[in-house]
Scaffold this motif. Structure first.
Motif, PDB file in Angstrom:
ATOM      1  N   ALA A 105       0.833  -1.210   0.000  1.00 45.69           N
ATOM      2  CA  ALA A 105       0.000   0.000   0.000  1.00 45.69           C
ATOM      3  C   ALA A 105       0.868   1.262   0.000  1.00 45.69           C
ATOM      4  O   ALA A 105       0.568   2.241  -0.690  1.00 45.69           O
ATOM      5  CB  ALA A 105      -0.922  -0.016   1.219  1.00 45.69           C
ATOM      6  N   LEU A 106       1.937   1.231   0.761  1.00 46.48           N
ATOM      7  CA  LEU A 106       2.854   2.382   0.797  1.00 46.48           C
ATOM      8  C   LEU A 106       3.527   2.572  -0.554  1.00 46.48           C
ATOM      9  O   LEU A 106       3.658   3.688  -1.062  1.00 46.48           O
ATOM     10  CB  LEU A 106       3.948   2.123   1.838  1.00 46.48           C
ATOM     11  N   LYS A 107       3.943   1.446  -1.146  1.00 45.63           N
ATOM     12  CA  LYS A 107       4.609   1.529  -2.454  1.00 45.63           C
ATOM     13  C   LYS A 107       3.660   2.088  -3.511  1.00 45.63           C
ATOM     14  O   LYS A 107       4.074   2.829  -4.390  1.00 45.63           O
ATOM     15  CB  LYS A 107       5.103   0.140  -2.887  1.00 45.63           C
ATOM     16  N   TRP A 108       2.391   1.692  -3.405  1.00 42.66           N
ATOM     17  CA  TRP A 108       1.393   2.193  -4.372  1.00 42.66           C
ATOM     18  C   TRP A 108       1.360   3.723  -4.334  1.00 42.66           C
ATOM     19  O   TRP A 108       1.349   4.386  -5.379  1.00 42.66           O
ATOM     20  CB  TRP A 108       0.009   1.621  -4.051  1.00 42.66           C
ATOM     21  N   VAL A 109       1.353   4.284  -3.133  1.00 44.24           N
ATOM     22  CA  VAL A 109       1.296   5.746  -2.986  1.00 44.24           C
ATOM     23  C   VAL A 109       2.568   6.400  -3.531  1.00 44.24           C
ATOM     24  O   VAL A 109       2.522   7.386  -4.269  1.00 44.24           O
ATOM     25  CB  VAL A 109       1.088   6.112  -1.493  1.00 44.24           C
ATOM     26  N   TYR A 116      -6.248  -7.521  -0.159  1.00 46.22           N
ATOM     27  CA  TYR A 116      -6.471  -6.662   1.012  1.00 46.22           C
ATOM     28  C   TYR A 116      -7.797  -5.899   0.845  1.00 46.22           C
ATOM     29  O   TYR A 116      -8.613  -5.830   1.776  1.00 46.22           O
ATOM     30  CB  TYR A 116      -5.296  -5.694   1.147  1.00 46.22           C
ATOM     31  N   ALA A 117      -8.022  -5.373  -0.366  1.00 49.11           N
ATOM     32  CA  ALA A 117      -9.252  -4.616  -0.632  1.00 49.11           C
ATOM     33  C   ALA A 117     -10.478  -5.509  -0.403  1.00 49.11           C
ATOM     34  O   ALA A 117     -11.484  -5.078   0.181  1.00 49.11           O
ATOM     35  CB  ALA A 117      -9.240  -4.090  -2.061  1.00 49.11           C
ATOM     36  N   GLU A 118     -10.361  -6.743  -0.834  1.00 51.85           N
ATOM     37  CA  GLU A 118     -11.476  -7.683  -0.657  1.00 51.85           C
ATOM     38  C   GLU A 118     -11.724  -7.937   0.842  1.00 51.85           C
ATOM     39  O   GLU A 118     -12.847  -7.948   1.312  1.00 51.85           O
ATOM     40  CB  GLU A 118     -11.067  -8.995  -1.330  1.00 51.85           C
ATOM     41  N   ALA A 119     -10.615  -8.083   1.583  1.00 51.34           N
ATOM     42  CA  ALA A 119     -10.732  -8.389   3.016  1.00 51.34           C
ATOM     43  C   ALA A 119     -11.345  -7.236   3.807  1.00 51.34           C
ATOM     44  O   ALA A 119     -12.078  -7.453   4.774  1.00 51.34           O
ATOM     45  CB  ALA A 119      -9.351  -8.745   3.571  1.00 51.34           C
ATOM     46  N   ILE A 120     -11.040  -5.997   3.402  1.00 59.26           N
ATOM     47  CA  ILE A 120     -11.529  -4.858   4.204  1.00 59.26           C
ATOM     48  C   ILE A 120     -12.863  -4.301   3.686  1.00 59.26           C
ATOM     49  O   ILE A 120     -13.449  -3.425   4.318  1.00 59.26           O
ATOM     50  CB  ILE A 120     -10.484  -3.717   4.306  1.00 59.26           C
ATOM     51  N   ALA A 121     -13.336  -4.837   2.566  1.00 61.71           N
ATOM     52  CA  ALA A 121     -14.575  -4.301   1.961  1.00 61.71           C
ATOM     53  C   ALA A 121     -15.750  -4.229   2.931  1.00 61.71           C
ATOM     54  O   ALA A 121     -16.504  -3.247   2.903  1.00 61.71           O
ATOM     55  CB  ALA A 121     -14.940  -5.109   0.726  1.00 61.71           C
ATOM     56  N   PRO A 122     -15.963  -5.201   3.811  1.00 62.12           N
ATOM     57  CA  PRO A 122     -17.131  -5.108   4.695  1.00 62.12           C
ATOM     58  C   PRO A 122     -17.083  -3.970   5.705  1.00 62.12           C
ATOM     59  O   PRO A 122     -18.090  -3.629   6.303  1.00 62.12           O
ATOM     60  CB  PRO A 122     -17.126  -6.458   5.439  1.00 62.12           C
ATOM     61  N   PHE A 123     -15.896  -3.361   5.931  1.00 60.67           N
ATOM     62  CA  PHE A 123     -15.864  -2.284   6.936  1.00 60.67           C
ATOM     63  C   PHE A 123     -15.093  -1.039   6.508  1.00 60.67           C
ATOM     64  O   PHE A 123     -15.010  -0.073   7.250  1.00 60.67           O
ATOM     65  CB  PHE A 123     -15.334  -2.789   8.287  1.00 60.67           C
ATOM     66  N   TYR A 124     -14.519  -1.030   5.320  1.00 62.98           N
ATOM     67  CA  TYR A 124     -13.724   0.147   4.922  1.00 62.98           C
ATOM     68  C   TYR A 124     -14.621   1.301   4.445  1.00 62.98           C
ATOM     69  O   TYR A 124     -15.381   1.161   3.485  1.00 62.98           O
ATOM     70  CB  TYR A 124     -12.728  -0.215   3.809  1.00 62.98           C
ATOM     71  N   CYS A 125     -14.489   2.439   5.124  1.00 65.82           N
ATOM     72  CA  CYS A 125     -15.209   3.654   4.727  1.00 65.82           C
ATOM     73  C   CYS A 125     -14.179   4.637   4.173  1.00 65.82           C
ATOM     74  O   CYS A 125     -13.130   4.849   4.785  1.00 65.82           O
ATOM     75  CB  CYS A 125     -15.905   4.267   5.951  1.00 65.82           C
ATOM     76  N   SER A 126     -14.488   5.237   3.023  1.00 63.74           N
ATOM     77  CA  SER A 126     -13.528   6.179   2.420  1.00 63.74           C
ATOM     78  C   SER A 126     -13.765   7.616   2.892  1.00 63.74           C
ATOM     79  O   SER A 126     -13.099   8.530   2.422  1.00 63.74           O
ATOM     80  CB  SER A 126     -13.640   6.111   0.899  1.00 63.74           C
ATOM     81  N   PHE A 127     -14.724   7.795   3.801  1.00 62.62           N
ATOM     82  CA  PHE A 127     -15.063   9.120   4.364  1.00 62.62           C
ATOM     83  C   PHE A 127     -15.524  10.097   3.286  1.00 62.62           C
ATOM     84  O   PHE A 127     -15.330  11.304   3.405  1.00 62.62           O
ATOM     85  CB  PHE A 127     -13.872   9.751   5.132  1.00 62.62           C
ATOM     86  N   CYS A 128     -16.109   9.583   2.222  1.00 62.58           N
ATOM     87  CA  CYS A 128     -16.502  10.453   1.110  1.00 62.58           C
ATOM     88  C   CYS A 128     -17.694  11.350   1.485  1.00 62.58           C
ATOM     89  O   CYS A 128     -17.876  12.405   0.903  1.00 62.58           O
ATOM     90  CB  CYS A 128     -16.843   9.618  -0.123  1.00 62.58           C
ATOM     91  N   GLY A 129     -18.504  10.904   2.440  1.00 64.81           N
ATOM     92  CA  GLY A 129     -19.640  11.717   2.887  1.00 64.81           C
ATOM     93  C   GLY A 129     -20.860  11.655   1.979  1.00 64.81           C
ATOM     94  O   GLY A 129     -21.873  12.311   2.259  1.00 64.81           O
TER      95      GLY A 129
END
Ligand code: SF4
Ligand code: SF4
Length: 392
Positions: free
Chosen positions: A258-262, A303-316
Motif C-alpha cells: 500500500a505504501l509503495k502504491w502511494v 487486502y481490498a477484498e478483506a476490508i470491503a465489509p468495513f472500509y469507509c472512504s469518508f466520502c460523505g
C-alpha cells in the motif's frame, strides 16, 4: 502490523538495538554505550539508504517515508529514525491529548537541526487568538522556537482555506519566525480542498497532507497532480487504508504494498505512516527505493477484498440521505481509529467527541429506518450501532 513482542523483540531488546548515535550518548553510560554503538552499526546496515524528494515550493528535501508520530509512545523510536536519516516528523496538538508533541519534543532534543517538524492547529481554530494560542502551545510542547510546517487540521471545504483571520494570524507568525511554511490537512472532500489550494491566487498554503491510498478516487489523483504541478508539496496520509489486521491474508503484509502504491506517484513527495514501534518502523522504512510490482497489486486486491465489509472512504456521499444530518464519515473515521490498525481508543473518542451532538451516532437510536446509502455497500445502521457501543 505485528507487535514487537510477537517478533520476539520485547521492550528491553528494543532499547538495546533501538537507541543509536546521539540517543546513546545522551542516555547510556560509556561502556554500555560502546556495546550499543556496535549494535547500532549492525542495525544500521539493515536500513535502506534514505530517498528524498522535494516538498513542492517549500524546497525542503524530505524522506519519501517520513515519520507519522501520532501513535508513537516512545521518543526512542523516533530518534532511531532520525539517526537513519528520516528527516520529517508529523504530529498534532490533538494526538494523545497534547502528549504526542511532547514525545516528539523529547525525540528531537539535540537534533533539531536535522529534522523538519510539521504540526497542526486544532480543527476548530479559526480566529487570530485561536491560531496564536495553538502555535504557542505547540512550540512549548515541542521545545523548539519554530515549526517548519503548520497545518490547518481537517479541512473539508474551500471556505476555511480563504478565511481572512486565519491567514492574517499565520502571516504574522511567519514574520515572527515562529512558523516557516503553512499547509492544510484533509481527509474528506480531498479533491475540493486540493483544487482550492491550486486555484488560490495568493498561493498562501504551500503543502497539503492528504488522505491518499490505493482505494482513493481518480479525481483525488487528478487533483494531486494539478496541485503538485502548481508547486504545492503533497504528503500522503492514511496510506494503508486503515491498516486493518491482515492475519487472515497469510504471511505477506499488504501494508508495504500500500505504501509503495502511494509512492509510485512522483507527484507525492512523501508518506507519513504511523509507526508505533520498531517493528512497524522497519516494515515501513524498508519501502524506500522499492518499486511497486505486479505481486504488490495482487496483494492489494486481496487486502481490498478483506476490508470491503468495513472500509469507509469518508466520502460523505451517504450523508445527504440522512434526514438527521449524522456525520457518518467522521463517525466511521473515529471507529477506524478504535478498531483499525490504529487501536487508539483515546484518539477515537476525541474525534467522536468533537462532533456536534446531533451529528453523533447517538442520534440514530430513535430513527425509524436508515435511509442513508453507502456507495460501497456498507451497512450504515450497523456501523452507527457499533460506534455507539465503542465510542459513546
Ligand atoms: S439510522 Fe441512518 S438515516 Fe437514521 S439517523 Fe442514523 S444514519 Fe441517519
Ligand atoms: S459510509 Fe460509504 S458513502 Fe458514507 S462516507 Fe463511508 S464510504 Fe462514503
Amino acid at each position: 502490523m505485528e507487535s514487537t513482542e510477537k517478533k520476539g523483540m520485547n521492550r528491553r531488546t528494543f532499547i538495546k538495538v533501538g537507541m543509536v548515535g546521539t540517543a546513546t550518548a545522551l542516555i547510556a553510560p560509556p561502556a554500555f554505550a560502546d556495546t550499543l554503538q556496535q549494535m547500532a552499526e549492525t542495525e544500521r546496515s539493515a536500513f535502506p539508504k534514505p530517498v528524498y524528494r522535494t516538498l513542492g515550493r517549500t524546497g525542503l528535501k524530505i524522506t519519501v517515508v517520513s515519520f507519522g508520530a501520532m501513535l508513537t509512545p516512545e521518543p526512542e523510536v523516533i530518534r532511531v529514525a532520525l539517526e537513519q536519516g528520516v528527516n520529517y516528523i508529523d504530529t498534532a496538538r490533538r494526538y494523545m491529548g497534547g502528549k504526542n508533541e511532547e514525545i516528539v519534543g523529547k525525540a528531537i532534543k539535540g537534533m533539531r537541526d536535522k529534522v523538519f517538524i510539521a504540526t497542526k492547529t486544532r480543527p476548530e481554530s479559526k480566529t487570530k487568538a485561536d491560531i496564536f494560542l495553538d502555535v504557542e502551545t505547540s512550540l512549548k510542547a515541542l521545545g523548539t522556537d519554530h515549526i517548519d510546517v503548520i497545518q490547518l487540521h481537517h479541512v473539508t471545504d474551500r471556505e476555511r482555506i480563504f478565511y481572512p483571520e486565519t491567514r492574517e494570524a499565520l502571516a504574522q507568525l511567519k514574520k515572527q519566525g515562529k512558523v516557516r511554511f503553512c499547509g492544510v490537512t484533509t481527509h474528506k472532500n480531498e479533491a475540493e480542498v486540493l483544487n482550492a489550494l491550486t486555484g488560490d491566487p495568493d498561493r498562501f498554503f504551500d503543502t497539503c497532507l492528504v488522505k491518499y491510498n490505493f482505494k482513493s478516487d481518480k479525481e483525488v489523483t487528478t487533483a494531486i497532480d494539478r496541485a503538485a504541478s502548481a508547486g504545492i508539496g503533497i504528503i500522503a496520509m492514511k496510506t494503508q487504508a486503515g491498516g486493518y489486521d491482515t492475519t487472515g491474508l497469510g504471511k505477506i503484509s499488504p501494508h508495504q504494498a500500500a505504501l509503495k502504491w502511494v509512492l509510485q506517484n512522483p507527484k507525492v513527495t512523501a508518506a507519513i505512516p504511523g509507526m508505533r514501534n520498531m517493528t512497524e518502523y522497519r516494515e515501513d522504512i524498508a519501502v524506500m527505493g522499492m518499486p511497486f510490482t505486479y505481486a504488490d497489486l495482487r496483494r492489494l486486491d486481496r487486502y481490498a477484498e478483506a476490508i470491503a465489509p468495513f472500509y469507509c472512504s469518508f466520502c460523505g456521499t451517504c450523508e445527504t440521505g440522512c434526514p438527521r444530518r449524522v456525520e457518518i464519515s467522521t463517525v466511521n473515521r473515529a471507529l477506524m481509529y478504535a478498531e483499525g490498525g490504529y487501536r487508539d481508543i483515546s484518539l477515537a473518542r476525541a474525534t467522536y467527541a468533537e462532533l456536534p451532538r446531533q451529528a453523533k451516532a447517538a442520534t440514530c437510536v430513535d430513527c425509524e429506518g436508515c435511509t442513508a446509502r453507502c456507495v460501497n455497500g456498507l451497512d450504515i445502521a450497523a456501523k452507527m450501532e457499533r460506534a455507539r457501543a465503542v465510542l459513546a
